[in-house]
Structures are given as C-alpha cells and as structure tokens.
Design an enzyme around this catalytic site. Structure first.
Site, PDB file in Angstrom:
ATOM      1  N   ASN A  47       0.784  -1.280  -0.140  1.00 11.85           N
ATOM      2  CA  ASN A  47       0.226   0.102  -0.071  1.00 11.85           C
ATOM      3  C   ASN A  47       0.783   1.228   0.077  1.00 11.85           C
ATOM      4  O   ASN A  47       1.889   1.477   0.651  1.00 11.85           O
ATOM      5  CB  ASN A  47      -1.020  -0.051   1.156  1.00 11.85           C
ATOM      6  CG  ASN A  47      -0.306  -0.255   2.422  1.00 11.85           C
ATOM      7  OD1 ASN A  47       0.712  -0.805   2.707  1.00 11.85           O
ATOM      8  ND2 ASN A  47      -1.014   0.361   3.598  1.00 11.85           N
ATOM      9  N   GLU A  49       0.349   5.326   0.612  1.00  8.06           N
ATOM     10  CA  GLU A  49      -0.629   6.333   1.223  1.00  8.06           C
ATOM     11  C   GLU A  49      -0.196   7.464   0.411  1.00  8.06           C
ATOM     12  O   GLU A  49       1.101   7.801  -0.102  1.00  8.06           O
ATOM     13  CB  GLU A  49      -0.537   6.099   2.565  1.00  8.06           C
ATOM     14  CG  GLU A  49      -1.276   4.768   2.980  1.00  8.06           C
ATOM     15  CD  GLU A  49      -1.562   4.958   4.245  1.00  8.06           C
ATOM     16  OE1 GLU A  49      -0.833   5.642   5.274  1.00  8.06           O
ATOM     17  OE2 GLU A  49      -2.133   3.804   4.902  1.00  8.06           O
ATOM     18  N   CYS A  58      -3.849   0.489  -2.894  1.00  6.50           N
ATOM     19  CA  CYS A  58      -3.871  -0.774  -1.950  1.00  6.50           C
ATOM     20  C   CYS A  58      -2.752  -1.703  -2.480  1.00  6.50           C
ATOM     21  O   CYS A  58      -2.351  -1.600  -3.650  1.00  6.50           O
ATOM     22  CB  CYS A  58      -5.095  -1.434  -1.660  1.00  6.50           C
ATOM     23  SG  CYS A  58      -6.519  -0.793  -0.925  1.00  6.50           S
ATOM     24  N   GLU A  60      -2.987  -4.798  -2.781  1.00  8.44           N
ATOM     25  CA  GLU A  60      -3.501  -5.842  -3.889  1.00  8.44           C
ATOM     26  C   GLU A  60      -3.508  -5.422  -5.129  1.00  8.44           C
ATOM     27  O   GLU A  60      -3.059  -5.916  -6.331  1.00  8.44           O
ATOM     28  CB  GLU A  60      -4.767  -6.289  -3.410  1.00  8.44           C
ATOM     29  CG  GLU A  60      -4.818  -7.098  -2.138  1.00  8.44           C
ATOM     30  CD  GLU A  60      -5.024  -6.074  -0.999  1.00  8.44           C
ATOM     31  OE1 GLU A  60      -4.795  -4.978  -1.078  1.00  8.44           O
ATOM     32  OE2 GLU A  60      -5.804  -6.553  -0.138  1.00  8.44           O
ATOM     33  N   CYS A  89     -10.245  -4.841   0.796  1.00  8.10           N
ATOM     34  CA  CYS A  89     -11.323  -4.021   0.683  1.00  8.10           C
ATOM     35  C   CYS A  89     -12.105  -4.292  -0.629  1.00  8.10           C
ATOM     36  O   CYS A  89     -11.663  -5.087  -1.527  1.00  8.10           O
ATOM     37  CB  CYS A  89     -10.736  -2.584   0.531  1.00  8.10           C
ATOM     38  SG  CYS A  89      -9.966  -2.009  -1.119  1.00  8.10           S
ATOM     39  N   CYS A  92     -10.353  -3.340  -4.069  1.00  3.61           N
ATOM     40  CA  CYS A  92      -9.528  -4.584  -4.395  1.00  3.61           C
ATOM     41  C   CYS A  92     -10.219  -5.867  -4.874  1.00  3.61           C
ATOM     42  O   CYS A  92      -9.842  -6.604  -5.755  1.00  3.61           O
ATOM     43  CB  CYS A  92      -8.328  -4.718  -3.385  1.00  3.61           C
ATOM     44  SG  CYS A  92      -7.142  -3.398  -3.263  1.00  3.61           S
TER      45      CYS A  92
HETATM   46  N1  THU Z   1      -5.219  -1.398   2.370  1.00  2.00           N
HETATM   47  C1  THU Z   1      -4.631  -2.109   1.619  1.00  2.00           C
HETATM   48  O1  THU Z   1      -3.628  -2.107   1.298  1.00  2.00           O
HETATM   49  N2  THU Z   1      -5.490  -3.297   1.111  1.00  2.00           N
HETATM   50  C2  THU Z   1      -6.781  -3.454   1.560  1.00  2.00           C
HETATM   51  O2  THU Z   1      -7.506  -4.440   0.789  1.00  2.00           O
HETATM   52  C3  THU Z   1      -7.310  -2.801   2.633  1.00  2.00           C
HETATM   53  C4  THU Z   1      -6.692  -1.649   2.977  1.00  2.00           C
HETATM   54  C5  THU Z   1      -4.555  -0.449   2.975  1.00  2.00           C
HETATM   55  C6  THU Z   1      -4.933   0.890   2.534  1.00  2.00           C
HETATM   56  C7  THU Z   1      -4.455   1.956   3.548  1.00  2.00           C
HETATM   57  O3  THU Z   1      -3.060   2.429   3.289  1.00  2.00           O
HETATM   58  C8  THU Z   1      -4.558   1.131   4.804  1.00  2.00           C
HETATM   59  O4  THU Z   1      -4.528  -0.128   4.148  1.00  2.00           O
HETATM   60  C9  THU Z   1      -5.539   1.411   5.709  1.00  2.00           C
HETATM   61  O5  THU Z   1      -6.860   1.167   5.166  1.00  2.00           O
END
Ligand code: THU
Length: 135
Positions: A47, A49, A58, A60, A89, A92
C-alpha cells in the site's frame, strides 16, 4: 492448476517480506501482497498512502498493476500480509475480479499464520464482470 504447499509458502513469505516496504505513514497499517501468475511468476505490491488520503493505493492493486504492466493477466493466487490477517477491501476485490473469480486469496498475519483462504468468487458475490458491459 492447484497451488502446491511449497508455492503457497513461497507466496506467503513474499507477501510478508514486501510488507516492510509499505508506505503507510498515515494509517500505520502496512500491507504486502504477492500475486502468483498462472505462468508461475510472482509480482509484489504494497500500500502506498498519500497526504491526499483517497489517493492511496492498496497493496493488492499495486501487485495487480505491476503484473499487468509486465504483460501478465492470468492469476492463480494472491497472498496478502498484514499484522492481523486483514481482508481485501471492496475495491481490491472488484479490481481482481476483472482477472478471474477463481483467484485464491490467502490472508496471513504477522506470525505468518494463514487466517483465511478463499477465492474472489467467495469474497465478492455478484462482481461486476466484463460481460455486464454487453447489451
Ligand atoms: N489497504 C490495503 O492495502 N489493502 C486492502 O485491501 C485494505 C486496505 C491499505 C490502504 C491503507 O493504506 C491502509 O491499508 C489502511 O486502510
């Protein structure tokens, strides 16, 4: 093709290792993903940000974008490593469903324990599919 125990373990370890590269200064929730193609290659993602929070990508989707950028579109499995075995999520799930509902999804925690094993089909019933665009 079914995932051998060795390949599954390799995929899980790859996801755990790459998790350390996550850029998550806002949530402090690091995610590492390792995506196995049907051709046997592994693509990694974390991920990433952003100060503009919704611009975050994300792990994935990072992995899938990396694989597709290398010309790969057929996926066998994805391992997702977080501290607590968190689940992908909705975005994804939808993103991966484009490339197949039977992709195996392995969720692992910080101890490397397999928290859940399922498929995109199970995680996203009623996924919007390419054929839904046809009349
Ligand atoms: N996140 C992912 O990388 N994958 C997911 O499927 C769920 C959320 C990340 C996004 C963000 O950087 C952190 O997790 C918190 O939401």
């Amino acid at each position: 093709m079914t995932l051998t125990d060795d390949k599954q373990q390799e995929l899980i370890q790859a996801a755990q290792q790459v998790k350390a590269k996550a850029y998550a200064p806002y949530s402090n929730y690091q995610v590492g993903a390792a995506l196995l193609t049907k051709s046997g290659k592994i693509f990694l993602g974390v991920n990433v940000e952003n100060a503009a929070y919704p611009d975050t990508i994300c792990a994935e989707r990072s992995a899938a974008v990396s694989a597709v950028s290398a010309g790969e579109r057929e996926f066998e499995a994805i391992a997702v490593a977080t501290r607590n075995g968190g689940t992908p999520c909705g975005s994804c799930r939808q993103f991966l469903s484009e490339f197949g509902l039977d992709i195996e999804v392995l969720l692992v925690d910080e101890h490397g324990d397999l928290i859940q094993q399922s498929t995109i089909r199970e995680l996203l019933p009623g996924a919007f599919q390419p054929h839904d665009l046809l009349d």
